[in-house]
Design a protein around this motif. Structure first.
Motif, PDB file in Angstrom:
ATOM      1  N   ARG A 134       0.834  -1.344  -0.040  1.00 52.62           N
ATOM      2  CA  ARG A 134       0.009   0.057  -0.140  1.00 52.62           C
ATOM      3  C   ARG A 134       0.841   1.356   0.102  1.00 52.62           C
ATOM      4  NH1 ARG A 134      -1.760   3.873   3.179  1.00 52.62           N
ATOM      5  NH2 ARG A 134      -0.804   2.997   5.388  1.00 52.62           N
ATOM      6  N   LEU A 135       1.885   1.211   0.766  1.00 52.84           N
ATOM      7  CA  LEU A 135       2.827   2.646   0.945  1.00 52.84           C
ATOM      8  C   LEU A 135       3.503   2.662  -0.439  1.00 52.84           C
ATOM      9  CD1 LEU A 135       4.214   1.987   4.513  1.00 52.84           C
ATOM     10  CD2 LEU A 135       2.591   3.715   3.806  1.00 52.84           C
ATOM     11  N   VAL A 136       3.828   1.623  -0.922  1.00 51.18           N
ATOM     12  CA  VAL A 136       4.811   1.656  -1.936  1.00 51.18           C
ATOM     13  C   VAL A 136       4.063   2.222  -3.498  1.00 51.18           C
ATOM     14  CG1 VAL A 136       6.276   0.495  -3.973  1.00 51.18           C
ATOM     15  CG2 VAL A 136       6.640   0.033  -1.358  1.00 51.18           C
ATOM     16  N   MET A 137       2.746   1.605  -3.403  1.00 47.36           N
ATOM     17  CA  MET A 137       2.120   2.079  -4.650  1.00 47.36           C
ATOM     18  C   MET A 137       1.745   3.345  -4.590  1.00 47.36           C
ATOM     19  SD  MET A 137      -0.111  -1.348  -5.457  1.00 47.36           S
ATOM     20  CE  MET A 137      -0.565  -2.007  -3.938  1.00 47.36           C
ATOM     21  N   GLN A 184       2.472   6.511  -7.139  1.00 47.09           N
ATOM     22  CA  GLN A 184       1.177   7.059  -7.824  1.00 47.09           C
ATOM     23  C   GLN A 184       1.488   8.784  -7.820  1.00 47.09           C
ATOM     24  OE1 GLN A 184      -0.914   6.082  -9.954  1.00 47.09           O
ATOM     25  NE2 GLN A 184      -0.459   3.964  -9.961  1.00 47.09           N
ATOM     26  N   ARG A 185       1.824   9.170  -6.386  1.00 48.02           N
ATOM     27  CA  ARG A 185       1.817  10.476  -6.151  1.00 48.02           C
ATOM     28  C   ARG A 185       3.038  11.348  -6.437  1.00 48.02           C
ATOM     29  NH1 ARG A 185       0.207  11.588  -0.207  1.00 48.02           N
ATOM     30  NH2 ARG A 185       1.349   9.617   0.285  1.00 48.02           N
ATOM     31  N   LEU A 186       4.225  10.274  -6.407  1.00 49.09           N
ATOM     32  CA  LEU A 186       5.623  10.896  -6.614  1.00 49.09           C
ATOM     33  C   LEU A 186       6.525  10.475  -7.715  1.00 49.09           C
ATOM     34  CD1 LEU A 186       6.776  10.554  -2.814  1.00 49.09           C
ATOM     35  CD2 LEU A 186       5.962  12.878  -4.162  1.00 49.09           C
ATOM     36  N   PHE A 208      10.614   9.579  -4.939  1.00 47.77           N
ATOM     37  CA  PHE A 208       9.814   8.277  -4.451  1.00 47.77           C
ATOM     38  C   PHE A 208      10.464   7.595  -3.272  1.00 47.77           C
ATOM     39  CE2 PHE A 208       9.825   3.712  -5.706  1.00 47.77           C
ATOM     40  CZ  PHE A 208       8.547   3.320  -5.447  1.00 47.77           C
ATOM     41  N   LEU A 209      11.958   7.437  -3.516  1.00 49.31           N
ATOM     42  CA  LEU A 209      12.635   6.496  -2.665  1.00 49.31           C
ATOM     43  C   LEU A 209      12.880   7.175  -1.407  1.00 49.31           C
ATOM     44  CD1 LEU A 209      15.347   5.238  -5.218  1.00 49.31           C
ATOM     45  CD2 LEU A 209      13.449   3.956  -4.117  1.00 49.31           C
ATOM     46  N   GLN A 210      12.811   8.529  -1.462  1.00 47.92           N
ATOM     47  CA  GLN A 210      13.246   9.418  -0.273  1.00 47.92           C
ATOM     48  C   GLN A 210      12.014   9.361   0.917  1.00 47.92           C
ATOM     49  OE1 GLN A 210      16.382  10.875   0.781  1.00 47.92           O
ATOM     50  NE2 GLN A 210      15.035  10.894   2.536  1.00 47.92           N
ATOM     51  N   HIS A 211      10.879   9.476   0.072  1.00 46.28           N
ATOM     52  CA  HIS A 211       9.471   9.292   0.757  1.00 46.28           C
ATOM     53  C   HIS A 211       9.432   8.030   1.502  1.00 46.28           C
ATOM     54  CE1 HIS A 211       5.581   9.584   1.717  1.00 46.28           C
ATOM     55  NE2 HIS A 211       5.028   8.593   1.275  1.00 46.28           N
ATOM     56  N   LEU A 212       9.805   6.937   0.933  1.00 46.57           N
ATOM     57  CA  LEU A 212       9.711   5.317   1.559  1.00 46.57           C
ATOM     58  C   LEU A 212      10.541   5.151   2.543  1.00 46.57           C
ATOM     59  CD1 LEU A 212       8.795   3.484  -1.709  1.00 46.57           C
ATOM     60  CD2 LEU A 212       7.362   3.953   0.113  1.00 46.57           C
ATOM     61  N   LEU A 268       3.334  -4.625  -9.199  1.00 47.02           N
ATOM     62  CA  LEU A 268       2.899  -3.672  -8.034  1.00 47.02           C
ATOM     63  C   LEU A 268       1.853  -2.610  -8.727  1.00 47.02           C
ATOM     64  CD1 LEU A 268       5.562  -3.249  -5.341  1.00 47.02           C
ATOM     65  CD2 LEU A 268       3.647  -4.651  -5.333  1.00 47.02           C
ATOM     66  N   THR A 269       2.428  -1.978  -9.581  1.00 46.80           N
ATOM     67  CA  THR A 269       1.763  -0.646 -10.095  1.00 46.80           C
ATOM     68  C   THR A 269       2.568   0.124 -11.333  1.00 46.80           C
ATOM     69  OG1 THR A 269       0.583   1.445  -9.602  1.00 46.80           O
ATOM     70  CG2 THR A 269       2.722   1.168  -8.641  1.00 46.80           C
ATOM     71  N   GLY A 270       1.749   0.557 -12.121  1.00 43.32           N
ATOM     72  CA  GLY A 270       2.482   1.296 -13.333  1.00 43.32           C
ATOM     73  C   GLY A 270       1.853   0.694 -14.773  1.00 43.32           C
ATOM     74  N   ASP A 271       2.549   0.716 -15.521  1.00 43.77           N
ATOM     75  CA  ASP A 271       2.465   0.295 -16.887  1.00 43.77           C
ATOM     76  C   ASP A 271       2.338  -1.041 -16.932  1.00 43.77           C
ATOM     77  OD1 ASP A 271       2.293  -0.039 -19.769  1.00 43.77           O
ATOM     78  OD2 ASP A 271       3.700   1.681 -20.210  1.00 43.77           O
ATOM     79  N   ARG A 272       1.148  -1.698 -17.145  1.00 47.17           N
ATOM     80  CA  ARG A 272       0.912  -3.092 -17.341  1.00 47.17           C
ATOM     81  C   ARG A 272       1.327  -3.808 -18.833  1.00 47.17           C
ATOM     82  NH1 ARG A 272      -1.789  -5.771 -13.751  1.00 47.17           N
ATOM     83  NH2 ARG A 272      -3.092  -4.622 -11.993  1.00 47.17           N
TER      84      ARG A 272
END
Length: 228
Positions: free
Chosen positions: A39-42, A46-48, A98-102, A139-143
């Protein structure tokens, strides 16, 4: 763009820990932690990440994270998949955010950034990359981008099975040597010591390389549950 670290991650970790200590059910704890990290990674992607990407990208869970076997101090192994080098270079700032936020959310991130072509090469000096893809999941992104890789991976594994097994065997020998080839230590390493969690996964990997499916025996599954 600055987003505060996700406090619910810490709350969830405390809840999972309490439930595990009360029940001893490691498998449920691992599954719940993996779902929380998903949930956190996806959400962060999406946001960053994706707003700063042109040309498509996908986020894959690999390694232990891909297997949904996230122990309390496990690294979060993600592979950021880009169609080519050009959009990858252009997205450097978005990847960093993205990585810094996680990291700020308390996750120990371990990432690689690859193209599909790089994923279907034998990396003699980076066997971990090839092996981690045995446990990849979207997880998410371009299928469409991910589907192209998923279609190529089985052919790559079949065509390079001998090289992958050879590199995996050498990696295992080196790891066993580090622990003197024995689990008889005052403080054994439950993950890397001979007979530990990594050797359980070794058996699963060899099964995948042999026939495309990991199906450990009931005895091995019981050993895994004990170590977990």
């Amino acid at each position: 763009m600055t987003i505060a670290a996700n406090q619910p991650s810490k709350d969830s970790a405390s809840r999972i820990r309490r439930q595990f200590l009360a029940s001893g059910d490691a498998l449920t704890a691992l599954a719940e932690r993996s779902a929380e990290v998903d949930r956190l990674v996806m959400d962060a992607a999406q946001r960053l990440l994706f707003p700063g990407v042109t040309g498509g990208a996908a986020v894959l869970a690999v390694g232990g994270y891909g297997r949904r076997q996230l122990f309390p101090y496990s690294d979060i192994d993600v592979l950021l998949l880009f169609p080519s080098e050009r959009p990858l270079v252009a997205a450097k700032e978005a990847i960093s955010a993205f990585l810094q936020h996680l990291w700020d959310a308390g996750l120990r991130m371990s990432h690689s950034v690859r193209t599909p072509d790089e994923c279907v090469e034998v990396h003699d000096s980076n066997t971990e990359l090839n092996i981690s893809l045995l446990d990849q999941r979207f997880l998410t992104g371009d299928r469409t981008l991910y589907a192209g890789l998923a279609d190529r991976l089985p052919r790559f594994i079949h065509a390079n099975r001998d090289a992958l097994v050879r590199n995996l065997a050498q990696l295992t020998r080196d790891r066993h040597t580090k622990y003197a080839g024995t689990f008889y230590h005052l403080e054994p390493n439950v993950k890397d010591t001979p007979g530990g969690l990594r050797d359980y996964q070794l058996v699963c990997w060899l099964g995948q390389l042999r026939d495309g499916a990991a199906d450990p025996t009931a005895e091995l599954r019981e050993a895994y549950h004990f170590l977990a």
